[in-house]
Scaffold this motif. Structure first.
Motif, PDB file in Angstrom:
ATOM      1  N   MET A  33       0.836  -1.199   0.000  1.00 53.25           N
ATOM      2  CA  MET A  33       0.000   0.000   0.000  1.00 53.25           C
ATOM      3  C   MET A  33       0.872   1.251   0.000  1.00 53.25           C
ATOM      4  O   MET A  33       2.058   1.208   0.345  1.00 53.25           O
ATOM      5  N   PHE A  82       0.801   5.392   1.174  1.00 54.66           N
ATOM      6  CA  PHE A  82       0.137   6.411   1.977  1.00 54.66           C
ATOM      7  C   PHE A  82       0.837   7.754   1.761  1.00 54.66           C
ATOM      8  O   PHE A  82       2.023   7.810   1.430  1.00 54.66           O
ATOM      9  N   ARG A  93      -4.664   7.544   1.285  1.00 55.21           N
ATOM     10  CA  ARG A  93      -4.284   6.288   0.642  1.00 55.21           C
ATOM     11  C   ARG A  93      -4.151   6.563  -0.848  1.00 55.21           C
ATOM     12  O   ARG A  93      -5.074   7.100  -1.465  1.00 55.21           O
ATOM     13  N   VAL A 143      -8.392  10.104   4.170  1.00 57.56           N
ATOM     14  CA  VAL A 143      -8.926   9.279   5.251  1.00 57.56           C
ATOM     15  C   VAL A 143      -8.886  10.073   6.550  1.00 57.56           C
ATOM     16  O   VAL A 143      -8.223  11.106   6.650  1.00 57.56           O
ATOM     17  N   ALA A 177      -2.163   6.940   9.144  1.00 59.11           N
ATOM     18  CA  ALA A 177      -2.984   6.119   8.254  1.00 59.11           C
ATOM     19  C   ALA A 177      -2.449   4.690   8.186  1.00 59.11           C
ATOM     20  O   ALA A 177      -3.222   3.726   8.176  1.00 59.11           O
ATOM     21  N   PHE A 178      -1.124   4.539   8.149  1.00 56.65           N
ATOM     22  CA  PHE A 178      -0.539   3.203   8.143  1.00 56.65           C
ATOM     23  C   PHE A 178      -0.874   2.462   9.428  1.00 56.65           C
ATOM     24  O   PHE A 178      -1.295   1.298   9.404  1.00 56.65           O
ATOM     25  N   ARG A 186      -3.268   2.879  11.533  1.00 56.11           N
ATOM     26  CA  ARG A 186      -4.696   2.641  11.752  1.00 56.11           C
ATOM     27  C   ARG A 186      -5.389   1.972  10.574  1.00 56.11           C
ATOM     28  O   ARG A 186      -6.614   1.868  10.565  1.00 56.11           O
ATOM     29  N   GLN A 187      -4.635   1.492   9.592  1.00 54.22           N
ATOM     30  CA  GLN A 187      -5.263   0.896   8.415  1.00 54.22           C
ATOM     31  C   GLN A 187      -6.191  -0.247   8.837  1.00 54.22           C
ATOM     32  O   GLN A 187      -5.902  -1.012   9.733  1.00 54.22           O
ATOM     33  N   LEU A 221     -10.059   2.873   9.249  1.00 50.58           N
ATOM     34  CA  LEU A 221     -10.140   4.228   8.738  1.00 50.58           C
ATOM     35  C   LEU A 221     -11.423   4.449   7.958  1.00 50.58           C
ATOM     36  O   LEU A 221     -11.975   3.526   7.364  1.00 50.58           O
ATOM     37  N   ASP A 269     -12.997   6.708   4.819  1.00 50.24           N
ATOM     38  CA  ASP A 269     -12.706   7.594   3.695  1.00 50.24           C
ATOM     39  C   ASP A 269     -13.526   8.874   3.844  1.00 50.24           C
ATOM     40  O   ASP A 269     -14.723   8.826   4.145  1.00 50.24           O
ATOM     41  N   THR A 314       4.689   0.648   1.586  1.00 49.89           N
ATOM     42  CA  THR A 314       4.898  -0.475   2.504  1.00 49.89           C
ATOM     43  C   THR A 314       5.937  -1.440   1.943  1.00 49.89           C
ATOM     44  O   THR A 314       6.114  -1.547   0.719  1.00 49.89           O
TER      45      THR A 314
END
Length: 280
Positions: free
Chosen positions: A1, A3, A16, A25, A33-34, A36-37, A40, A42, A176
């Motif tokens: 992914m 971010f 994202r 997000v 964001a990473f 709490r993926q 989240l 949108d 990632t």
């Protein structure tokens, strides 16, 4: 992914990134964001081509940078291979966005750019093994360690030539590890007005990211959002001091590019006063 941290007016928002879509997000930044993926919501979408990318990690507790970590660079400089990584630090005020203008300080006559793979920490880490360090990596991004060589070499300590305000672009995205094979063999480049000033590959790293993280975690507790710059490859014969009106493009395969125009410093040149004080 992938971010990003997106600036909307005075507000930073996590996002994202999906091809040409940037999905906003309910997170404060890319690292949030990473972390709490999966939890989240949108909250909107912006065009990737026009999005205002801010520095990926806006306010890291620690920014650690490694010198002489590419074998080819060590050989180019005629140095012996170091036994341990050599670190210096930066500060959050040193960072800037991957599309922001870079003001070239008037107090320096020798300003050079350095493409670097940057590692972003995703969880607290203290006295970790390399295996534990790998698991703590949120992802990778890129940075340009703009260096004021005349200030860097005034003393035996490099710090003062490395931490000028808003001199280190960071981003555009946090990628990632699974997306880039743990950054094992990525091409890096730094060009100025399209002319290559640096080229290399992360397979040439002397101390890979996991070793650097484990080593750092021995003497401090790393926190989510912390940034480690892993060093820079050697230069090409075309490399020179940066000038106002140029465009720096800092790129890493699989991650993207920071594209930063250089501009004149509107502040007065304070060198005469300092030189007069030094003579006294």
């Amino acid at each position: 992914m992938r971010f990003a941290t997106i600036r909307q007016g005075d507000t930073l928002t996590g996002a994202r990134v999906e091809d040409d879509r940037v999905v906003l997000v309910d997170a404060d930044n890319a690292v949030d964001a990473f972390v709490r993926q999966g939890h989240l919501r949108d909250i909107g979408e912006v065009d990737a081509a026009t999005a205002h990318y801010a520095r990926v990690s806006p306010d890291p507790a620690h920014i650690l940078c490694v010198g002489l970590n590419y074998r080819s660079h060590i050989e180019q400089l005629g140095r012996s291979t170091p036994r341990y990584p050599a670190f210096f630090a930066k500060f959050p005020s040193t960072l800037t966005g991957p599309r922001d203008r870079i003001v070239l300080p008037a107090v320096s006559d020798r300003i050079e750019g350095e493409v670097e793979l940057a590692v972003i920490i995703g969880r607290p880490l203290h006295r970790a093994t390399p295996t534990e360090a790998v698991a703590a990596i949120a992802g990778y991004t890129l940075a340009n360690d703009l260096s004021l060589r005349d200030w860097q070499h005034r003393t035996t300590e490099a710090l003062q030539g490395k931490v000028f305000d808003r001199s280190t672009p960071l981003g555009p995205v946090l990628v990632t590890p699974d997306e880039v094979d743990d950054a094992a063999d990525l091409k890096l480049s730094f060009t100025v007005d399209g002319i290559p000033w640096q080229q290399g590959t992360t397979s040439d790293l002397l101390f890979p990211p996991a070793e650097l993280i484990a080593y750092c975690s021995t003497f401090l507790t790393l926190q989510p959002g912390d940034v480690i710059l892993t060093g820079t490859p050697g230069t090409t014969p075309e490399a020179a001091s940066l000038l106002p009106g140029q465009t720096m493009t800092t790129s890493i395969e699989g991650i993207g590019s920071a594209i930063n125009p250089t501009v004149c410093d509107p502040s007065p040149d304070t060198r005469p006063a300092w030189e007069e004080r030094r003579r006294r």
